[in-house]
Design an enzyme around this catalytic site. Structure first.
Site, PDB file in Angstrom:
ATOM      1  N   GLN A  78       0.897  -1.097  -0.149  1.00 37.79           N
ATOM      2  CA  GLN A  78       0.224   0.272  -0.297  1.00 37.79           C
ATOM      3  C   GLN A  78       1.043   1.440  -0.030  1.00 37.79           C
ATOM      4  O   GLN A  78       0.191   2.448   0.379  1.00 37.79           O
ATOM      5  CB  GLN A  78      -0.860  -0.012   1.422  1.00 37.79           C
ATOM      6  CG  GLN A  78      -2.118  -0.845   1.254  1.00 37.79           C
ATOM      7  CD  GLN A  78      -2.555  -1.212   2.645  1.00 37.79           C
ATOM      8  OE1 GLN A  78      -2.667   0.240   3.066  1.00 37.79           O
ATOM      9  NE2 GLN A  78      -3.493  -2.362   2.461  1.00 37.79           N
ATOM     10  N   TYR A 131     -10.637   7.756  18.219  1.00 34.72           N
ATOM     11  CA  TYR A 131     -12.019   7.648  17.982  1.00 34.72           C
ATOM     12  C   TYR A 131     -11.948   6.356  17.827  1.00 34.72           C
ATOM     13  O   TYR A 131     -12.950   5.254  16.851  1.00 34.72           O
ATOM     14  CB  TYR A 131     -11.590   8.107  16.413  1.00 34.72           C
ATOM     15  CG  TYR A 131     -12.198   9.433  16.121  1.00 34.72           C
ATOM     16  CD1 TYR A 131     -13.415  10.228  16.436  1.00 34.72           C
ATOM     17  CD2 TYR A 131     -11.398  10.595  16.617  1.00 34.72           C
ATOM     18  CE1 TYR A 131     -13.469  11.440  16.434  1.00 34.72           C
ATOM     19  CE2 TYR A 131     -11.215  11.463  16.866  1.00 34.72           C
ATOM     20  CZ  TYR A 131     -12.393  11.832  16.432  1.00 34.72           C
ATOM     21  OH  TYR A 131     -12.634  13.778  16.676  1.00 34.72           O
ATOM     22  N   GLU A 159     -15.566   3.990   8.573  1.00 37.55           N
ATOM     23  CA  GLU A 159     -16.278   5.058   8.789  1.00 37.55           C
ATOM     24  C   GLU A 159     -15.848   6.106   8.558  1.00 37.55           C
ATOM     25  O   GLU A 159     -15.049   6.457   7.612  1.00 37.55           O
ATOM     26  CB  GLU A 159     -15.850   5.061  10.788  1.00 37.55           C
ATOM     27  CG  GLU A 159     -15.831   3.964  11.334  1.00 37.55           C
ATOM     28  CD  GLU A 159     -14.809   3.538  12.955  1.00 37.55           C
ATOM     29  OE1 GLU A 159     -15.319   3.243  13.900  1.00 37.55           O
ATOM     30  OE2 GLU A 159     -14.612   5.469  13.033  1.00 37.55           O
ATOM     31  N   TYR A 192      -9.991 -10.532   9.851  1.00 37.53           N
ATOM     32  CA  TYR A 192     -10.361 -10.873   8.489  1.00 37.53           C
ATOM     33  C   TYR A 192     -11.340 -12.374   9.060  1.00 37.53           C
ATOM     34  O   TYR A 192      -9.755 -13.226   9.625  1.00 37.53           O
ATOM     35  CB  TYR A 192      -8.893 -11.090   7.850  1.00 37.53           C
ATOM     36  CG  TYR A 192      -9.263  -9.334   7.401  1.00 37.53           C
ATOM     37  CD1 TYR A 192     -10.011  -8.472   6.319  1.00 37.53           C
ATOM     38  CD2 TYR A 192      -8.120  -8.672   7.850  1.00 37.53           C
ATOM     39  CE1 TYR A 192      -9.542  -6.826   6.276  1.00 37.53           C
ATOM     40  CE2 TYR A 192      -7.871  -6.376   7.474  1.00 37.53           C
ATOM     41  CZ  TYR A 192      -8.917  -5.949   6.280  1.00 37.53           C
ATOM     42  OH  TYR A 192      -8.597  -4.746   6.217  1.00 37.53           O
ATOM     43  N   HIS A 236      -1.164   0.031   5.537  1.00 36.94           N
ATOM     44  CA  HIS A 236      -1.404   1.717   6.424  1.00 36.94           C
ATOM     45  C   HIS A 236      -0.870   2.572   6.462  1.00 36.94           C
ATOM     46  O   HIS A 236      -0.244   2.923   8.211  1.00 36.94           O
ATOM     47  CB  HIS A 236      -2.216   0.932   8.036  1.00 36.94           C
ATOM     48  CG  HIS A 236      -2.966  -0.184   7.317  1.00 36.94           C
ATOM     49  ND1 HIS A 236      -3.736  -0.727   8.609  1.00 36.94           N
ATOM     50  CD2 HIS A 236      -3.999  -0.949   6.550  1.00 36.94           C
ATOM     51  CE1 HIS A 236      -5.136  -1.479   8.408  1.00 36.94           C
ATOM     52  NE2 HIS A 236      -5.328  -1.865   7.556  1.00 36.94           N
TER      53      HIS A 236
END
Length: 359
Positions: A70, A239, A229, A250, A136
């Site tokens: 990523q 949060y 979200e 997963y 991430h």
């Protein structure tokens, strides 16, 4: 949560046209004078796209980038005073000296007068600690309009518990000045212990962010399996990740205690189960598409390949409409252009910059 009103006929109010193609995994788009665009490609390139869609050669002068998984060259932001200072900001996965670990970093540079290279490159923020991970990174940049920038930062997947700690930048949103210094009114500035750049915490992987009409920072973040979200990220708020979530591991199984609420932790404004894999995010402030669309929030779906038009009322999501479904392309970024129209990047090996035209 999802499952409200989904309007399949909403595309009748708009049609897409290709502005440019041949982009490899484009991630972020910004707008330059002369109806031109600046686009990042995740493998590690920044290109100028001409008004007619012609792709410029990759800009020279980029730093070392840990491209893979990523990670890579991710978001880009054109400075509000670009006409006078030619400044660009971009975020990327920054390798350590040995190349074994990396973290999200934010850079600023001047675009040369001939549009071929970056000059006076400065790394104005580097996430700590660096982690051996290819996942991430977060990496959306938002200009607050007061000389400061927000940057979303992922939890790096393997370090999710650190999202609840204030001695690191994992799973956080940070706010810094455009020179990299820390604003005096940040929630933890001047306090011993917490890192002063932190704006909010308990995030998983924020890949969409924008200023709302109310001037607050709106952001989307990826849940695990379920639980994407929308949050309004406010100073010093927690949060909840990974203590509370509407998703699961997963393959199934609860995360932590499997709870969705806890005192002192914020509830999302909206969440999706199953996850849609949220990415770019923009509010439409123009009237180019008519009154029904003005003020709507637009969010890209990577997993299902559509642009989600979200209607809000009294601070709540009341309806969702799927746009661009026919192409089933991963929607990586969405922005409103200076012309008031919406522009979308598709995350593919032959990625496209699309313009959404009113009918």
């Amino acid at each position: 949560m999802s499952g409200l009103i989904f309007g399949a006929a909403a595309m009748a109010q708009g049609r897409s046209e290709t502005v440019a193609s041949g982009l490899e995994s484009p991630w972020g788009v910004g707008f330059l004078p002369g109806d031109r665009f600046v686009v990042t490609e995740k493998p590690g390139r920044i290109r100028i796209v001409a008004k007619d869609g012609k792709l410029g050669a990759p800009l020279a002068g980029l730093p070392a980038i840990a491209a893979g998984g990523q990670g890579g060259l991710l978001d880009v932001l054109v400075d509000a005073d670009f006409r006078s200072n030619r400044t660009l900001y971009f975020c990327f996965s920054e390798p350590d000296a040995g190349g074994s670990a990396n973290s999200t970093a934010l850079a600023r540079a001047r675009l040369s007068s001939d549009d071929t290279r970056l000059e006076n490159l400065q790394i104005i923020f580097s996430q700590k600690p660096k982690v051996a991970s290819r996942a991430h990174f977060g990496c959306r940049i938002v200009d607050r309009g007061d000389g400061t920038l927000y940057l979303t930062l992922g939890d790096r997947f393997s370090r999710k518990e650190d999202a609840q700690r204030l001695d690191n930048h994992l799973g956080k949103i940070v706010r810094i000045r455009k020179d990299g210094s820390v604003p005096d009114d940040n929630p933890y500035a001047g306090r011993p212990g917490p890192l002063p750049e932190i704006w909010s915490y308990g995030h998983r992987n924020g890949q969409g962010a924008t200023l709302g009409p109310d001037g607050r920072l709106w952001m989307t973040e990826h849940g695990p399996q379920g639980g994407d979200e929308i949050n309004i990220a406010q100073a010093g708020r927690n949060y909840g990740w990974p203590v509370i979530t509407y998703g699961e591991n997963y393959g199934g199984g609860k995360i932590g205690d499997g709870i969705t609420a806890k005192e002192g932790m914020e509830q999302p404004l909206h969440y999706w189960v199953p996850s849609i894999a949220t990415s770019g995010m923009a509010f439409l402030t123009s009237d180019r598409y008519g009154a029904a669309w003005k003020g709507n929030l637009f969010v890209g779906s990577l997993k299902f390949g559509y642009l989600d038009r979200i209607e809000l009322k009294d601070g709540k999501v009341v309806a969702e409409h799927k746009l661009l479904e026919d192409g089933r392309a991963r929607i990586r970024d969405v922005k409103q252009g200076p012309d008031g129209l919406l522009y979308v990047l598709t995350d593919e090996s032959n990625g496209k910059l699309l313009r959404l035209r009113p009918n």
